[in-house]
Design an enzyme around this catalytic site. Structure first.
Site, mmCIF file in Angstrom:
data_model
loop_
_atom_site.group_PDB
_atom_site.id
_atom_site.type_symbol
_atom_site.label_atom_id
_atom_site.label_comp_id
_atom_site.label_asym_id
_atom_site.label_seq_id
_atom_site.Cartn_x
_atom_site.Cartn_y
_atom_site.Cartn_z
ATOM 1 N N ASP A 454 0.845 -1.188 0.000
ATOM 2 C CA ASP A 454 0.000 0.000 0.000
ATOM 3 C C ASP A 454 0.884 1.244 0.000
ATOM 4 O O ASP A 454 2.093 1.181 0.234
ATOM 5 C CB ASP A 454 -0.993 -0.011 1.173
ATOM 6 C CG ASP A 454 -0.311 0.126 2.529
ATOM 7 O OD1 ASP A 454 0.935 0.235 2.564
ATOM 8 O OD2 ASP A 454 -1.021 0.130 3.540
ATOM 9 N N GLU A 497 -5.958 2.320 -0.303
ATOM 10 C CA GLU A 497 -4.663 2.521 -0.973
ATOM 11 C C GLU A 497 -3.874 1.211 -1.017
ATOM 12 O O GLU A 497 -2.671 1.221 -1.276
ATOM 13 C CB GLU A 497 -3.849 3.592 -0.249
ATOM 14 C CG GLU A 497 -3.330 3.200 1.121
ATOM 15 C CD GLU A 497 -4.340 3.460 2.232
ATOM 16 O OE1 GLU A 497 -3.929 3.551 3.386
ATOM 17 O OE2 GLU A 497 -5.553 3.588 1.937
#
Length: 579
Positions: A454, A497
């Site tokens: 991420d 994300e």
């Protein structure tokens, strides 16, 4: 050419075609009738071949007794071996005599392989010579290796006979398609008898040498038990009315009781004695005397199935005779109806039908440009042409609706599997693809890797530059990763994300190298925002692999997530692998 003459010529050609078709139909029924009459002989040949295979299997019992006896062999054992050999020779000779006495019809000749019988004669003579040579040696010189090779030579005889059985079964099914399932079950009983014999013969070497079973012997016994049970279940699978016949049910029940209970228990006793180090309490001859009779219900089941096949074949022969008579009557009726129909069509239908035919052909070819002509006629032909016009309009509507439906289905499929922001796979689609790939890796005994990463400090990007900038970062990272991957490597947005990559099957080291390459690609790609700001983002990676039949995708993700947590804890913008 005038239309009446053209119609007369067309009618003559049509009459010839119909007559040819009827002639071909009648000829086929006649050939089927003849084949059904001669098909009994084919079934008899198949039965003879099965009996020959069974005699070859039975011969192994006396062979095992002689090979496990002292020198000179017990006269009773030797006499049983000679009787078994005589029975085998008689069964093979009977099969050859029936082949020579009543040749199979030409239509079935290609399905009956005669070559296996020739190969069987040569192999049988060689195997018997090897048995006699080994039996003449003192017991001390009958090594387990020589005993195993001799028994294996006897094993190789039965498949040659079974090849002939397979050919006869196919030939019988050509004549009697409806008894194919019965013949298949009969063929399975022959295989069951063979593997049951092999199970008993697998104990020849230990019993003859008074040695315990080796680990490979135990494994072979387990394999043979598994194959025997598989054949048993195949025989019991419901396949028609034959499975409810009282005689068949009784034969199956006796087979279960005598062989699968008593016979296999005898093998288990020998195996348990071997594991416990106890004496077997019997030699090969005594074992054969107790074990071989337990296999007789298998042969009884085979005979019951073959009798049912013969009965069904007789019914098929009677049906073929009835169908031949029916075909003759139908043929005569068709010729009469054709003559009357041609007389009617000549005056009232020919020309309108040709016009309607052209319209139907256009519609059938998807040509909707021209409507059928003559739709204003006030009669049956006019009704048909108007119906064709309606059919044309409905077909055009259906075609358009079908195209729209296919387009919508394709669009919904893409939306269901794609992340709306980045255009890569979403979590649901990745999970489905990952489970499929994990099952394939387990079946091929391969290692599967997952890379979970991420964006570092993504919240600060949203807080400092807004959510639009955050979306641009996610889109850019997805593009960078997608461009860096090769065929067979998939990427998906796992949530927020967080992204996940599944390479092609590889180990932990290769997956870590791929993760490092992706990390460098993300870190080296600056992102210019719409307001001119340049962002450089990094990502933290966790790598995990799974291997073996019990690997689960959730466990793999959990391991990768733990590695990702270590990467963040150790400073971000780095790759960590599972411990």
């Amino acid at each position: 050419m005038r239309l009446t003459r053209l119609f007369a010529l067309t009618g003559a050609v049509l009459a010839l075609l119909v007559c040819g078709m009827l002639g071909r139909l009648l000829w086929g029924e006649w050939e089927h009738y003849r084949a059904a009459g001669s098909g009994h002989h084919t079934l008899q040949l198949m039965q003879r071949a099965m009996i020959a295979a069974e005699k070859l299997s039975f011969e192994r019992g006396p062979v095992n007794a002689v090979l496990g006896d002292h020198v000179p062999a017990d006269p009773a054992y030797r006499a049983r071996l000679l009787r078994a050999r005589a029975d085998t020779d008689q069964a093979l000779a009977q099969l050859r005599r029936e082949l020579a006495a009543a040749p199979v019809p030409a239509a079935l000749a290609g399905a009956l392989p005669l070559a296996p019988l020739g190969r069987l004669d040569q192999a049988l003579a060689a195997a018997r010579q090897t048995v006699d040579q080994l039996a003449a040696l003192p017991p001390a010189q009958r090594t387990p290796e020589r005993l195993s090779e001799t028994v294996e030579r006897m094993f190789r005889l039965v498949p040659l006979a079974l090849d002939a059985v397979t050919g006869y079964t196919r030939a019988s099914e050509q004549v009697y398609p409806r008894i194919g399932r019965i013949l298949t079950k009969a063929r399975l009983t022959v295989e069951l008898r063979e593997f049951a014999g092999r199970l008993g013969s697998a104990l020849t070497v230990p019993l003859a040498s008074a040695q315990p079973l080796t680990e490979s012997d135990h494994e072979r016994l387990q394999f043979l038990r598994g194959r025997i049970e598989q054949l048993r279940q195949l025989i019991k699978i419901p396949s028609g009315d034959i499975d409810t016949e009282p005689r068949v049910l009784a034969a199956v029940a006796r087979m279960d009781q005598l062989y699968f209970a008593t016979g296999q228990r005898l093998v288990t006793e020998v195996e348990l004695a071997s594991r416990a180090g106890r004496p077997y309490g019997m030699d090969t001859g005594q074992f054969a005397q107790r074990y071989v009779p337990c296999m007789s219900p298998i042969l009884a089941l085979r005979d019951v199935l073959l009798e049912e096949a013969q009965a069904q074949a007789l019914r098929d022969f009677q049906d073929a005779r009835h169908e031949l008579m029916l075909a003759l009557l139908v043929g005569a009726a068709i010729l009469l109806a054709l003559t009357l129909l041609l007389l009617i069509l000549r005056r009232r239908v020919v020309v309108p039908l040709l016009r309607a035919t052209r319209a139907v052909v256009r519609l059938g070819n998807g040509d909707f440009s021209l409507p059928p002509s003559g739709a204003r006629r006030d009669d049956e032909i006019g009704d048909m042409l108007r119906a064709l016009a309606t059919l044309r309009a409905n077909s055009m509507d259906r075609q358009r609706l079908e195209q729209e439906r296919l387009h919508l289905i394709e669009e919904l499929k893409v939306r269901a599997d794609t992340d709306y922001l980045t255009g890569i796979l979403n979590r649901r689609a990745f999970t489905a693809a990952g489970n499929l790939r994990l099952r394939g890796a387990s079946e091929r005994n391969e290692t599967l890797a997952v890379i979970l990463f991420d964006v570092d400090h993504f919240k600060s990007v949203n807080d400092s530059y807004g959510h639009d900038a955050g979306d641009q970062v996610l889109i850019r990272i997805a593009d960078v990763v997608r461009d860096s991957l090769r065929d067979g490597e998939i990427v998906a947005r796992y949530g927020g994300e967080e992204f996940v990559v599944m390479p092609a099957c590889c180990g932990l080291e290769a997956a870590g190298a791929l993760a490092e390459r992706l990390r460098e690609a993300i870190a080296s790609e600056p992102l210019t925002l719409s307001d001119g700001h340049i962002l450089r983002v990094t990502a933290s990676f966790g790598v995990a692999v799974a291997h073996g039949p019990h690997a689960a995708l959730d466990d793999l993700f959990h391991a990768a997530d733990l590695a990702l947590y270590r990467a963040k804890h150790n400073g971000r913008n780095r790759v960590e692998s599972q411990v």
